[in-house]
Scaffold this motif. Sequence first.
Motif, PDB file in Angstrom:
ATOM      1  N   ILE A 193     -10.610 -10.015  -4.657  1.00  0.00           N
ATOM      2  CA  ILE A 193     -10.997  -9.267  -3.591  1.00  0.00           C
ATOM      3  C   ILE A 193     -10.727  -8.152  -3.000  1.00  0.00           C
ATOM      4  CG2 ILE A 193     -10.334 -10.039  -1.547  1.00  0.00           C
ATOM      5  CD1 ILE A 193      -9.661 -13.049  -2.240  1.00  0.00           C
ATOM      6  N   PHE A 194     -10.052  -7.704  -3.160  1.00  0.00           N
ATOM      7  CA  PHE A 194      -9.494  -6.125  -2.811  1.00  0.00           C
ATOM      8  C   PHE A 194     -10.137  -4.578  -3.523  1.00  0.00           C
ATOM      9  CE2 PHE A 194      -6.975  -2.364  -3.373  1.00  0.00           C
ATOM     10  CZ  PHE A 194      -6.746  -1.940  -2.009  1.00  0.00           C
ATOM     11  N   ASP A 195     -10.986  -5.466  -4.221  1.00  0.00           N
ATOM     12  CA  ASP A 195     -11.502  -4.208  -5.065  1.00  0.00           C
ATOM     13  C   ASP A 195     -13.403  -3.836  -4.063  1.00  0.00           C
ATOM     14  OD1 ASP A 195      -9.991  -3.572  -7.035  1.00  0.00           O
ATOM     15  OD2 ASP A 195     -10.804  -4.690  -8.649  1.00  0.00           O
ATOM     16  N   GLN A 196     -12.987  -5.333  -3.547  1.00  0.00           N
ATOM     17  CA  GLN A 196     -14.484  -5.314  -3.085  1.00  0.00           C
ATOM     18  C   GLN A 196     -14.486  -4.654  -1.397  1.00  0.00           C
ATOM     19  OE1 GLN A 196     -16.707  -9.416  -2.975  1.00  0.00           O
ATOM     20  NE2 GLN A 196     -14.954 -10.313  -3.943  1.00  0.00           N
ATOM     21  N   MET A 197     -13.092  -3.807  -0.873  1.00  0.00           N
ATOM     22  CA  MET A 197     -12.991  -3.583   0.367  1.00  0.00           C
ATOM     23  C   MET A 197     -13.666  -2.603   0.046  1.00  0.00           C
ATOM     24  SD  MET A 197      -9.570  -5.882   1.020  1.00  0.00           S
ATOM     25  CE  MET A 197      -9.772  -5.750   3.149  1.00  0.00           C
TER      26      MET A 197
END
Length: 203
Positions: A193-197
């Motif tokens: 999830i964080f890598d998509q931010m």
Amino acid sequence: MYYRLTRDMRKFTSPEDLMGNLFEGSPEISIPKAINWIRSIDEGKFLRQGKEISPKNNPVLICVGDVVSQALLSHPELCSFVKYCFIDGETQRGGDIKIPSLSEFKYISFLNPRGMIAEDIFAFIRKTISNSNQYIIKINGEEDLLVVPAVLETSNCFIFYGQPPLTDLGTNIPSGCVGIFNDDVVKAHFQEIFDQMEPIEKI
């Protein structure tokens, strides 16, 4: 540095995104369920390596949101296990939320705009997770997404956040409280999830 949701991202809007137990209902109903989950001796449904975790084994509790923070800080048995409470002074449930004033906690504040995560939050958790202090963190902005650094910068902790009802995007998630135990599987999911931010320098 800040990290923000992109237009294509969803914010925990499917059962798969929750990666934990959803305790449905009002705080009066959902929080006791969450507390019983912490104290349960049958951890097979959320511990994938069979390790027994219960209050007698000194669990670390992290709260994201005013309602869950108020509930666990007010609980005479579990308050001493709370490491962080992230609050912003607001709740989608309405009504007044009064966080207990506790002398054993350190009170600090951070700027964290809506729909974003401040890099300072990651650094703060990384720096303090191993010390003996307990913290109530007042967020100027919004604390909703701070479950992400709470999961990524700690390990084997119980993390709780409030879940508003969601009925959009073809999903139906009732309101309640979500409890996560952040083992390696959960951490990997939140890392995705964080890598998509999107990282941004200024707001």
